[in-house]
Design a protein around this motif. Sequence first.
Motif, PDB file in Angstrom:
ATOM      1  N   GLU A 181       2.660   6.632   5.712  1.00 41.92           N
ATOM      2  CA  GLU A 181       1.179   6.522   5.012  1.00 41.92           C
ATOM      3  C   GLU A 181       0.657   7.958   5.063  1.00 41.92           C
ATOM      4  O   GLU A 181      -0.464   8.200   4.761  1.00 41.92           O
ATOM      5  N   ASN A 182       1.670   9.263   5.057  1.00 40.39           N
ATOM      6  CA  ASN A 182       1.299  10.281   5.132  1.00 40.39           C
ATOM      7  C   ASN A 182       1.504  10.909   3.604  1.00 40.39           C
ATOM      8  O   ASN A 182       2.509  10.874   3.443  1.00 40.39           O
ATOM      9  N   PHE A 183       0.172  11.376   3.136  1.00 41.54           N
ATOM     10  CA  PHE A 183       0.271  11.712   1.784  1.00 41.54           C
ATOM     11  C   PHE A 183       1.273  13.048   1.564  1.00 41.54           C
ATOM     12  O   PHE A 183       2.144  13.060   0.560  1.00 41.54           O
ATOM     13  N   VAL A 184       1.140  13.914   2.372  1.00 41.39           N
ATOM     14  CA  VAL A 184       2.083  15.165   2.231  1.00 41.39           C
ATOM     15  C   VAL A 184       3.430  14.887   2.317  1.00 41.39           C
ATOM     16  O   VAL A 184       4.048  15.455   1.405  1.00 41.39           O
ATOM     17  N   GLU A 185       3.955  13.964   3.062  1.00 42.54           N
ATOM     18  CA  GLU A 185       5.279  13.696   3.239  1.00 42.54           C
ATOM     19  C   GLU A 185       5.797  12.827   2.270  1.00 42.54           C
ATOM     20  O   GLU A 185       7.098  13.044   1.834  1.00 42.54           O
ATOM     21  N   LEU A 186       4.763  12.376   1.358  1.00 40.47           N
ATOM     22  CA  LEU A 186       5.223  11.456   0.371  1.00 40.47           C
ATOM     23  C   LEU A 186       5.655  12.202  -0.948  1.00 40.47           C
ATOM     24  O   LEU A 186       5.842  11.879  -1.968  1.00 40.47           O
ATOM     25  N   ILE A 187       5.180  13.538  -1.135  1.00 38.45           N
ATOM     26  CA  ILE A 187       5.209  14.476  -2.236  1.00 38.45           C
ATOM     27  C   ILE A 187       6.492  14.665  -2.836  1.00 38.45           C
ATOM     28  O   ILE A 187       6.736  14.371  -3.856  1.00 38.45           O
ATOM     29  N   LEU A 234       7.474   1.688 -11.529  1.00 38.22           N
ATOM     30  CA  LEU A 234       7.142   2.766 -10.416  1.00 38.22           C
ATOM     31  C   LEU A 234       7.211   1.800  -9.228  1.00 38.22           C
ATOM     32  O   LEU A 234       7.871   2.187  -8.170  1.00 38.22           O
ATOM     33  N   MET A 235       6.455   0.908  -9.193  1.00 40.97           N
ATOM     34  CA  MET A 235       6.415  -0.044  -7.970  1.00 40.97           C
ATOM     35  C   MET A 235       7.600  -0.585  -7.615  1.00 40.97           C
ATOM     36  O   MET A 235       7.887  -0.657  -6.573  1.00 40.97           O
ATOM     37  N   GLY A 236       8.269  -1.372  -8.294  1.00 42.52           N
ATOM     38  CA  GLY A 236       9.346  -1.834  -8.241  1.00 42.52           C
ATOM     39  C   GLY A 236      10.673  -1.361  -8.101  1.00 42.52           C
ATOM     40  O   GLY A 236      11.714  -1.468  -7.549  1.00 42.52           O
ATOM     41  N   GLY A 237      10.791   0.007  -8.987  1.00 37.60           N
ATOM     42  CA  GLY A 237      12.109   0.465  -9.246  1.00 37.60           C
ATOM     43  C   GLY A 237      12.256   1.785  -8.179  1.00 37.60           C
ATOM     44  O   GLY A 237      12.973   2.456  -8.320  1.00 37.60           O
ATOM     45  N   ALA A 238      11.473   1.637  -7.143  1.00 34.18           N
ATOM     46  CA  ALA A 238      11.564   2.567  -6.268  1.00 34.18           C
ATOM     47  C   ALA A 238      12.650   2.328  -5.076  1.00 34.18           C
ATOM     48  O   ALA A 238      12.844   3.030  -4.275  1.00 34.18           O
ATOM     49  N   VAL A 239      13.515   1.395  -5.391  1.00 37.50           N
ATOM     50  CA  VAL A 239      14.537   0.923  -4.510  1.00 37.50           C
ATOM     51  C   VAL A 239      15.485   2.287  -4.151  1.00 37.50           C
ATOM     52  O   VAL A 239      15.630   2.335  -2.518  1.00 37.50           O
ATOM     53  N   ILE A 240      15.710   2.845  -5.009  1.00 41.08           N
ATOM     54  CA  ILE A 240      16.649   4.067  -4.687  1.00 41.08           C
ATOM     55  C   ILE A 240      15.861   5.383  -3.845  1.00 41.08           C
ATOM     56  O   ILE A 240      16.496   5.795  -2.903  1.00 41.08           O
ATOM     57  N   THR A 241      14.891   5.526  -4.414  1.00 43.60           N
ATOM     58  CA  THR A 241      13.870   6.669  -3.917  1.00 43.60           C
ATOM     59  C   THR A 241      13.789   6.441  -2.561  1.00 43.60           C
ATOM     60  O   THR A 241      13.781   7.048  -1.685  1.00 43.60           O
ATOM     61  N   PRO A 269       0.937  -1.325  -0.254  1.00 45.30           N
ATOM     62  CA  PRO A 269       0.066   0.168   0.097  1.00 45.30           C
ATOM     63  C   PRO A 269       0.661   1.353  -0.090  1.00 45.30           C
ATOM     64  O   PRO A 269       0.450   2.057  -0.793  1.00 45.30           O
ATOM     65  N   VAL A 270       1.986   1.210   0.811  1.00 49.41           N
ATOM     66  CA  VAL A 270       2.787   2.425   0.789  1.00 49.41           C
ATOM     67  C   VAL A 270       3.535   2.610  -0.614  1.00 49.41           C
ATOM     68  O   VAL A 270       3.239   3.928  -1.123  1.00 49.41           O
ATOM     69  N   SER A 271       4.020   1.436  -1.427  1.00 49.06           N
ATOM     70  CA  SER A 271       4.512   1.886  -2.518  1.00 49.06           C
ATOM     71  C   SER A 271       3.478   2.135  -3.645  1.00 49.06           C
ATOM     72  O   SER A 271       3.747   2.836  -4.547  1.00 49.06           O
ATOM     73  N   MET A 272       2.279   1.729  -3.516  1.00 40.88           N
ATOM     74  CA  MET A 272       1.252   2.082  -4.516  1.00 40.88           C
ATOM     75  C   MET A 272       0.736   3.532  -4.473  1.00 40.88           C
ATOM     76  O   MET A 272       0.668   4.086  -5.451  1.00 40.88           O
ATOM     77  N   ARG A 273       0.624   3.950  -2.859  1.00 32.30           N
ATOM     78  CA  ARG A 273       0.472   5.176  -3.013  1.00 32.30           C
ATOM     79  C   ARG A 273       1.314   6.001  -3.468  1.00 32.30           C
ATOM     80  O   ARG A 273       1.240   7.077  -4.330  1.00 32.30           O
ATOM     81  N   LEU A 274       2.849   5.793  -3.150  1.00 28.00           N
ATOM     82  CA  LEU A 274       3.907   6.563  -3.769  1.00 28.00           C
ATOM     83  C   LEU A 274       3.719   6.555  -5.317  1.00 28.00           C
ATOM     84  O   LEU A 274       4.122   7.442  -6.008  1.00 28.00           O
ATOM     85  N   ALA A 275       3.733   5.351  -5.822  1.00 26.65           N
ATOM     86  CA  ALA A 275       3.586   4.972  -7.536  1.00 26.65           C
ATOM     87  C   ALA A 275       2.464   5.968  -7.916  1.00 26.65           C
ATOM     88  O   ALA A 275       2.557   6.414  -9.046  1.00 26.65           O
ATOM     89  N   ALA A 276       1.131   5.646  -7.332  1.00 36.20           N
ATOM     90  CA  ALA A 276       0.269   6.425  -7.877  1.00 36.20           C
ATOM     91  C   ALA A 276       0.365   8.067  -7.702  1.00 36.20           C
ATOM     92  O   ALA A 276      -0.127   8.801  -9.041  1.00 36.20           O
ATOM     93  N   MET A 277       1.089   8.496  -6.919  1.00 36.15           N
ATOM     94  CA  MET A 277       1.207   9.980  -6.685  1.00 36.15           C
ATOM     95  C   MET A 277       2.385  10.510  -8.039  1.00 36.15           C
ATOM     96  O   MET A 277       2.151  11.341  -8.604  1.00 36.15           O
ATOM     97  N   ALA A 278       3.542   9.414  -8.234  1.00 33.99           N
ATOM     98  CA  ALA A 278       4.376   9.843  -9.109  1.00 33.99           C
ATOM     99  C   ALA A 278       3.918   9.792 -10.628  1.00 33.99           C
ATOM    100  O   ALA A 278       4.201  10.366 -11.412  1.00 33.99           O
ATOM    101  N   TRP A 279       2.956   8.809 -10.718  1.00 32.37           N
ATOM    102  CA  TRP A 279       2.404   8.463 -11.928  1.00 32.37           C
ATOM    103  C   TRP A 279       1.389   9.433 -12.366  1.00 32.37           C
ATOM    104  O   TRP A 279       1.496   9.871 -13.474  1.00 32.37           O
ATOM    105  N   THR A 280       0.772  10.157 -11.335  1.00 37.26           N
ATOM    106  CA  THR A 280      -0.403  11.091 -11.660  1.00 37.26           C
ATOM    107  C   THR A 280       0.580  12.333 -12.313  1.00 37.26           C
ATOM    108  O   THR A 280       0.239  13.074 -13.109  1.00 37.26           O
ATOM    109  N   PHE A 281       1.730  12.515 -11.393  1.00 35.08           N
ATOM    110  CA  PHE A 281       2.677  13.504 -11.796  1.00 35.08           C
ATOM    111  C   PHE A 281       3.224  13.558 -13.074  1.00 35.08           C
ATOM    112  O   PHE A 281       3.040  14.426 -14.009  1.00 35.08           O
TER     113      PHE A 281
END
Lengths: 541, 309
Positions: free
Chosen positions: B171-177, B245-252, B97-109
């Motif tokens: 799990e905080n949206f703002v911090e994930l921006i 985005l889901m799997g490639g987030a190792v570095i970020t 769920p954490v990565s999905m949120r991060l990926a979704a935000m990155a993807w929308t961007f």
Amino acid sequence: MRGAKSAKWVAIAGVVALTATACGGGDSDNNGSGKVDPKGIVSYANGEPQNALQPSNTMEAYGSVVIDSLFTGLVHYDKKGDITYENAESVTPDKDSKVWTVKLKPGWKFHNGEAVTAKSYVEAWNWAADPANGQQNSAWYRDIEGYDDVHPEKGKAKKKAMSGLKVVDDNTFTITLKSGIPYYAYKLVYAPFYPLPSAALKDPKKYGEAPVGNGPYKFEKWDHKKVISVRAFDGYKGANKPKNGGVDFKAYNKDTAAYADLKSDNVDSMPIVPNSEIANFKQDFGDRAIDMDFSALNTVNFAFYTKQWKDIDVKVLQGLSMAIDRDTIAKTVFHGTRESATGWVAKGVKGYQDDACGEYCKFDAKKAKQSIKDGGGVPGNKIQIQYNADQPHKDWVVAVCNSITNATGVKCVGDPVTDFAADTEIRDQKKVKSMYRSGWVLDYPFNGNFLADLYGTGVDGNKGGFSDKKFDKLTKEADAAKTIDESAKLYQQAEKELVNTFPGIPLWYNKTLSAYSKNVKKVEFDQAGDPILTDVEVFEK
Amino acid sequence: MGRYVARRLLQMIPVFIGTTLLIFLMVNVLPGDPVAALWGDKPPDPAQVAQIKHDRGLDLPLWQQYFHYMGGLLQGDFGNTIAGNRPILDEITQAFPVSMRLAAMAWTFELVVGITLGVLAGVKRGRVLDNTVTLFTLLVISVPIFVFGLFLQLIFGNELGWVTPTVQDSENFVELILPALVLGLVGLAYVARLTRTSIAENRQADYIRTAVAKGLPRKRIISRHLLRNSLIPVVTYLGTDIGTLMGGAVITEGIFNVAGVGNLLYRGLFQHEGTVIVGVVTVLVLVYLLASLLVDLLYAVLDPRIRYA
């Protein structure tokens, strides 16, 4: 990977804080009034522990630091390497150092109110020694009589209790060892010798998620992969009462992330600064940078089972050692954060002697070349140094190799292995091609730990297949000594003897390099490299 | 259409088995004994090693281990970790769920900013704006992602203090921006470039000339005619990028200390936790497969000439 050392701190008089009081000029904006808040919470950069939080099942650093905050053992040691008493009133050996009588300080309680008694120790150890309970640290009880019945080499336990452990009364128990060990009290410092409340053995799994100890802090919560919180325990009877309200162990995956947070005062301290920051952490933190001795030693060892070293003349080994310019490498590659080693025992342990290795650990290109020539030269005129590539070893291995080649003309190359697990596997299988890098962090601050446990014939820590009868004899004598001091002295003789056999080349002593935020003061690390969390003071917000 | 979907779903089965088997084998040839590695540089205890191996089924032949694993997987059991004996499913349900949120935000961007930039650049080809976008995307593509990560962390976290340098609550949206921005940067650059090229090409097409000749408003030409037809390559990219985005987030995730899939994978590799790696990658494979199916279905919506049999 840092070894799993556990250690707490006993306040001893006269210890001067290495670091000046926290706020240097210009830095004080964050400190508010500069007053200390005794209820303030310290945050410490940690990681997710590997296992559930059971003392006898915790080896790696992330779990150990939490366990050590929750428990107080029988004894500990001070900066000089002398034993201090914690939960024990006395730990006394008989004249052969074979039967040890432990008397507990009365009135100690676990965080759940249960009394800490002799049974809390004996039952916990017996339970942890049984392989069926899967406790990783069970080998720590191997000196106790009857251990082999409870924990046979193979198969299931034949007995449920070690015959060497006897409860005398509520506050007394005896430990009978298989053979006398004059320095046995040092081993009792470690986590597997902590007591457990009865609930821990009834439901170990539940207990591992929310441990109840007898230490300065009590467990509050474990938010997996985020934070483990412990809070000061009001009923604590020990000398090291917390000077803060508690500790939050924050989980980080990378030390660089923790470092970024430390720079912004988002976390208060971390175990060791990342390698990428070693060159500039003193500049980043000024007088809040920590640089302390840490009882660990780096060496390059010979694989004596190879053709190359099997029948080697010791002059060749001494020559190779003399060909390494330790000081220059410490200054350039390590930015002055290591100190050249002069023997096989790390600083800060009992029985440490200066200059045990003598001229052979001092750089002298001419003598090195001559010595190797006198000894008949290096077979093949080429050496390889095996190291694990997942840690930053490459730079110093290259430097050591260059130093050897420049001084003596012996070809030298690094032999990288993917990671630490693979590296140890090759060493265990005795498949090292020529030499390998090695390091040792103290198990207990006694010189025997760096000698008999590493270079005794056939012991587990002896990965290079080194064997010398004279050395074995000397260590045996040291183990038969009546007192710790006498034993340490005899071990010093054994160390001197290593000059004539040269099982490995001592390189550097380690240091603990860390820093702390503007929110706290009095952050120190002990000689095992562990933070002394109870002494940390937090400024009022 | 229904038959097409069914066929695609059936095709997933051999792909799924193949990938899991491949990863399973790859993880098992990694050097180093994961159980002995639990002891670090201390000598492992043979009795405990045997006990742990027996408990986790690691003493069985490899093919049996694989069958056990697949059998468990079909019942939704991902097995347990070697260290700590924790259910891997728990780790996965925590991290995804954490990565999905991060990926979704990155993807929308990526989607919003990337397509906007691409359209602007494509329509104004050769002008200052176009050159700026080209230059910007070139920069983003050529500089490694961790440089941006560390740079932005330093600027916004350490120097300006607008955000905390690392994410305190995953799990905080703002911090994930901020991590989402970093994660989405490269994708954004590709989306912008793809859109630009596609738009620039289609602008010369007959149907656009017709639309212009009809006197349609410019806005309508661009959004209804030009963009819609230019989106097919972009959609393909955006679809497969979900998995990346889901799997490639190792570095970020490492830089910003986000407790997501990338981290789980990284730790799994370092601790030689084979089953964790296989488990995570299995889910990632599913995400990839579903995303690519979705992309193929979207083609028909964008271009009705494409039909599925």
